[in-house]
Design a protein around this motif. Structure first.
Motif, PDB file in Angstrom:
ATOM      1  N   ALA A  83       2.083   6.733  -0.568  1.00 15.35           N
ATOM      2  CA  ALA A  83       1.577   5.395  -0.233  1.00 15.35           C
ATOM      3  C   ALA A  83       1.202   4.629  -1.498  1.00 15.35           C
ATOM      4  CB  ALA A  83       0.371   5.511   0.704  1.00 15.35           C
ATOM      5  N   VAL A  84       0.567   5.317  -2.461  1.00 11.26           N
ATOM      6  CA  VAL A  84       0.206   4.653  -3.723  1.00 11.26           C
ATOM      7  C   VAL A  84       1.459   4.266  -4.504  1.00 11.26           C
ATOM      8  CG1 VAL A  84      -0.929   4.992  -5.938  1.00 11.26           C
ATOM      9  CG2 VAL A  84      -2.033   5.775  -3.859  1.00 11.26           C
ATOM     10  N   SER A  85       2.469   5.150  -4.513  1.00 12.16           N
ATOM     11  CA  SER A  85       3.716   4.828  -5.208  1.00 12.16           C
ATOM     12  C   SER A  85       4.375   3.606  -4.598  1.00 12.16           C
ATOM     13  CB  SER A  85       4.663   6.027  -5.148  1.00 12.16           C
ATOM     14  OG  SER A  85       4.078   7.168  -5.752  1.00 12.16           O
ATOM     15  N   ALA A  86       4.379   3.526  -3.254  1.00 12.96           N
ATOM     16  CA  ALA A  86       4.942   2.349  -2.596  1.00 12.96           C
ATOM     17  C   ALA A  86       4.114   1.107  -2.926  1.00 12.96           C
ATOM     18  CB  ALA A  86       4.982   2.568  -1.085  1.00 12.96           C
ATOM     19  N   VAL A 137       5.044  -2.763  -4.799  1.00 11.58           N
ATOM     20  CA  VAL A 137       4.663  -4.087  -4.308  1.00 11.58           C
ATOM     21  C   VAL A 137       3.842  -4.839  -5.354  1.00 11.58           C
ATOM     22  CG1 VAL A 137       3.413  -5.323  -2.507  1.00 11.58           C
ATOM     23  CG2 VAL A 137       4.725  -3.280  -1.930  1.00 11.58           C
ATOM     24  N   CYS A 138       3.000  -4.098  -6.113  1.00 12.06           N
ATOM     25  CA  CYS A 138       2.088  -4.718  -7.091  1.00 12.06           C
ATOM     26  C   CYS A 138       2.632  -4.610  -8.508  1.00 12.06           C
ATOM     27  CB  CYS A 138       0.699  -4.077  -6.990  1.00 12.06           C
ATOM     28  SG  CYS A 138      -0.029  -4.115  -5.362  1.00 12.06           S
ATOM     29  N   ALA A 154      -5.604  -2.716 -13.222  1.00 13.13           N
ATOM     30  CA  ALA A 154      -5.569  -2.523 -11.766  1.00 13.13           C
ATOM     31  C   ALA A 154      -4.690  -1.337 -11.397  1.00 13.13           C
ATOM     32  CB  ALA A 154      -5.068  -3.800 -11.094  1.00 13.13           C
ATOM     33  N   ARG A 155      -3.550  -1.196 -12.064  1.00 14.50           N
ATOM     34  CA  ARG A 155      -2.658  -0.060 -11.752  1.00 14.50           C
ATOM     35  C   ARG A 155      -3.327   1.254 -12.128  1.00 14.50           C
ATOM     36  NH1 ARG A 155       1.102  -3.462 -14.303  1.00 14.50           N
ATOM     37  NH2 ARG A 155       1.172  -2.058 -16.105  1.00 14.50           N
TER      38      ARG A 155
END
Length: 849
Positions: A14-17, A21-22, A29-30
């Motif tokens: 989920a974080v990779s996806a 997006v970001c 932030a990343r």
């Protein structure tokens, strides 16, 4: 092990996806997102073992689909197994067991009781062995780094210490930082949390001043961001999940993004990107290959080429992570980790069995079946499809989507014929991974057809909305624009494709006004209504967007002022069905005085039904206003009536959800009232605006046209240090000396000149029922006009206006409470004028007897 591994995989995927997006997010932030994911995978086993599990049963297993709290703290992730009860059935007589049965049972018991190695045991031992090996390697690397620090010598050079002290003050680091140097050609690194150490190589004495500044800024940035702790946490996750490639990938991303975030701090501190890149290359050439220690290091050779490419990219977002954004990310991460850690999925035995009602359940009716069928069609419309349609007849298009979505499709031929179409009209669409409803909208929209769920079928029929209604509805939807010197013609094409509405440019009007249709547009907005975004983009060009001839026309302000339309307003929906004619007349006068007051004598006309009780013979005409005005004024009236509806309904009785406009406006007002902290020393105005925008999570626009007219640069330096003061007052103290003001303008905060701010009149509604003089709003209005900025009201040749109003509150059952009446004031004033009006009303409330 399998369970927690799957849960950790879900979180990391989920974080990779989310990272995809970001992509435009800052490195800070990343890094925070990757760090939260690493902490999350460490917390998942704890939650799994210590917290009660919530079981969710899907069709195909033992239990009907429902949420229930498990009585055990452990569960299976994919399947649960129901163990039959060992209690004997009392209805069957007990029979003596035969000797053969007893012998067989004895053998089976011996087999069950005998210790045996199972696959789970082997996996557990293998995991423990891996933890020991990887943990020892990690401890060795940590010990080697600690030993390197202990063997180093304190760097007491005055030039180094003076530079360190200045840079610490610049970055706001209060902790004591020790400078040490060793006798090895290492990369500069940071070690420790509470008493951090910056370790430098043996050749540091020969470095230039520019190189020293770059190294210290980078390492102090690591200390400021607590990167040593984050890398220790990610290393711990690698020890626990030594077998999991996604965890190692996350560990590498934490390291990479921490270095990039530190680089951004260096560049933000004023060092040119090219100079900093040169210093990185110089340092990388001086270091030697060595054991990879877990400390934040400045110049690892494996990452250097990518880092330099990022440094030299001017499009990169280099802003730090604001406090509000950090808190929001942390809260969302905690919720996600808790959800993943405590929810277990089971599978029901049979879908038919799961849906079978028990004797106590409510019988399924025909209406229930139709409702479920409609929901199934609506879910099918959300499916993403690869559509390949070329010159396909409409009837074949219906069959095509029926097969793709597994639903029944009905063509309403009578409605289709009314549109001048036939069922064999050819249609073409080629799109990849598009939601079914979007594909149908693209195919059917130009023909004014829609696909809607009607009972248990998907019906293709005529769109009930007119073109005007369709455009107005779409203009209230949210949009996202990011234009940098884009020609107006390209902007129009983008919005036409995004919102699927017809937009035309009035070339003749633009030519007469000397406006180029390819004039550049600069605007970045997200989450605002399309109507407001268009207004902001077109206003600097002297243009407006109006609905005319069933299209959205981009034309000049003078032409737009002559395009009038007549609309009927049913006020019963706002004030209730029992409103009196006097209330309608008061509202009519309030609209004339407060909404574009200069336009009513020129072109605007506002009529109403019966004005007195004697004239009120036809009760069906009560509460109706017929208004002829421009599109812009109609929009202002609609916004005023929406605000009135919110005021008349108490907070506990509001039934309508806030619109996008209302949410954005409330966010601006809330941010202006919230305390803030600023520390600017000769910071450019544009940087200050970006900082406040990120800190308070609001959208801010700088009025470039007004600033240019006054000769004020957007890079004007700002110097101010304050804490605990509301943002509204901070902005006034900060912008006042350079003759600027910050005013709420629709859905954004506008930074403009003082002269321009005086022209921006805002209409707000004040409930004065609990204020002295409130029982007679006319007296209160006269008091305000004589004491609050007396020269700013219409009677004194100003633009301000006050209109009193008394209205009953709309009850939830659409019934009027005759004992509860609101006394209101419609006030048209500048932002500063509204501040003074609100302050006066608050003082009056305090002295109320």
């Amino acid at each position: 092990m399998l369970d927690t591994t799957i849960r950790a995989s879900v979180l990391l995927l989920a974080v990779s996806a989310g990272m995809l997006v970001c992509r435009r997010a800052s490195a800070a932030a990343r890094h925070r997102l990757w760090l939260l994911s690493v902490v999350g995978v460490l917390l998942i086993p704890i939650l799994y073992l210590a917290a009660p599990q919530l079981k969710f049963a899907l069709p195909g297993g033992d239990k009907p689909a429902r949420f229930s709290e498990a009585t055990s703290i452990t569960s299976q992730w994919l399947f649960t197994e129901t163990i039959p009860s060992s209690k004997p059935n009392s209805a069957q007589p007990a029979t003596p067991a035969s000797p053969e049965t007893l012998e067989t049972a004895s053998k089976m018991s011996a087999v069950v009781d005998a210790p045996a190695w199972h696959t789970g045991d082997v996996l557990l031992v293998a995991w423990a062995a891996g933890v020991v090996i990887v943990g020892l390697l990690s401890l060795i690397s940590i010990a080697s780094a600690q030993l390197l620090v202990r063997k180093s010598a304190v760097l007491s050079d005055d030039s180094w210490q003076g530079l360190l002290l200045r840079l610490r003050e610049q970055l706001g680091i209060s902790r004591q930082v020790q400078l040490r140097s060793c006798d090895r050609p290492i990369s500069p690194m940071t070690w420790g949390l509470w008493r951090p150490v910056i370790l430098l190589p043996r050749d540091c004495a020969s470095w230039t001043d520019e190189c020293r500044r770059a190294v210290l800024l980078h390492e102090l940035a690591h200390i400021q961001r607590h990167d040593w702790l984050s890398q220790m946490l990610s290393q711990t996750a690698c020890v626990v999940y030594w077998f999991h490639p996604l965890v190692w990938f996350a560990n590498r991303q934490v390291r990479k993004e921490s270095d990039r975030a530190a680089d951004d701090v260096v560049l933000t501190a004023g060092m040119p990107a090219t100079t900093y890149a040169e210093q990185l290359l110089v340092i990388a050439q001086q270091i030697s290959a060595e054991w990879l220690h877990p400390a934040p290091a400045m110049a690892r050779r494996g990452q250097l080429s990518q880092r330099i490419g990022v440094l030299l990219d001017p499009r990169r977002n280099r802003r730090g992570l604001g406090r509000r954004a950090a808190v929001l990310m942390t809260v969302v991460a905690i919720c996600a980790v808790v959800f993943i850690g405590v929810v277990s999925v089971t599978v029901a035995e049979d879908e038919a069995l799961a849906a079978k009602p028990t004797s106590a359940s409510k019988p399924v009716t025909a209406d229930d079946k139709l409702t479920e069928a409609k929901k199934r069609i609506e879910r099918a419309l959300q499916m993403k499809l690869d559509v390949e349609i070329e010159d396909m007849p409409l009837q074949e298009v219906a069959k095509y989507f029926g097969r793709q979505l597994d639903v029944n499709v009905w063509l309403d031929e009578a409605a289709i014929n009314q549109q001048g179409l036939r069922v064999d009209t050819p249609m073409t669409l080629k799109r990849k991974s598009i939601p079914a409803h979007s594909a149908l909208t693209e195919l059917l929209g130009p023909w004014q057809l829609v696909a809607v769920a009607n009972g248990d079928v998907l019906q293709i029929t005529r769109d009930p909305l007119t073109n005007r209604e369709r455009i107005e509805r779409e203009l209230q939807n949210t949009t996202e624009v990011d234009f940098q010197d884009q020609p107006l013609t390209d902007v129009v094409l983008y919005l036409k494709d995004l919102h699927k509405i017809q937009i035309v440019i009035d070339d003749a009007a633009l030519n007469d006004a000397g406006i180029d249709p390819d004039s550049p547009v600069n605007m970045t907005l997200a989450g605002n209504t399309a109507e407001f975004a268009l207004r902001l983009m077109l206003e600097p060009l002297g243009l407006e967007a109006v609905v005319d001839d069933d299209v959205l026309k981009i034309t000049t302000k003078s032409v737009a002022a002559g395009i009038l339309e007549t609309r009927v307003y049913d006020l019963k929906n706002i004030l209730g069905s029992a409103l009196g004619p006097q209330q309608v007349d008061l509202l009519r006068q309030a609209i004339i005085e407060c909404v574009a007051p200069t336009t009513w004598t020129e072109a605007g006309v506002i009529a109403q039904g019966p004005a007195t009780d004697e004239e009120q013979i036809d009760t069906s005409a009560a509460g109706i206003l017929v208004i002829r005005q421009t599109t812009n004024v109609h929009q202002q009236i609609l916004e005023l009536l929406a605000d009135l509806r919110q005021v008349l309904n108490p907070p506990g009785e509001k039934t309508a959800e806030l619109t996008t406009r209302e949410k954005n406006e409330q966010a601006i007002r809330k941010a202006l009232a919230s305390p803030t902290e600023v520390d600017f020393q000769d910071q450019p105005l544009t940087d200050v605006v970006l900082y406040l925008e990120d800190l308070h999570n609001i959208q801010t626009i700088v009025d470039d046209v007004a600033l240019n007219d006054e000769g004020i640069s957007t890079d004007t330096p700002i110097s101010l240090t304050l804490a605990g003061i509301p943002l509204q007052k901070v902005l006034r103290l900060m912008l006042g000396p350079i003759k600027l003001q910050a005013v709420p303008y629709g859905e954004v905060l506008l930074i403009t000149t003082a002269a321009r701010a005086k022209e921006l009149q805002i209409v707000r509604i004040y409930d004065v029922s609990d204020v002295p003089f409130g029982r007679d709003p006319k007296v209160l209005a006269a008091t305000i006009q004589s004491t609050v900025a007396p020269s700013s009201w219409k009677g004194a040749k100003g633009g301000g206006a006050i209109a009193p109003f008394s209205g009953s509150i709309l009850r939830p059952e659409n019934q009027i409470d005759p004992f509860r009446v609101n006394n209101l004031l419609f006030v048209r004033q500048t932002e500063q004028g509204h501040e003074q009006v609100a302050a006066l009303l608050e003082q009056l409330r305090r002295v109320k007897r």
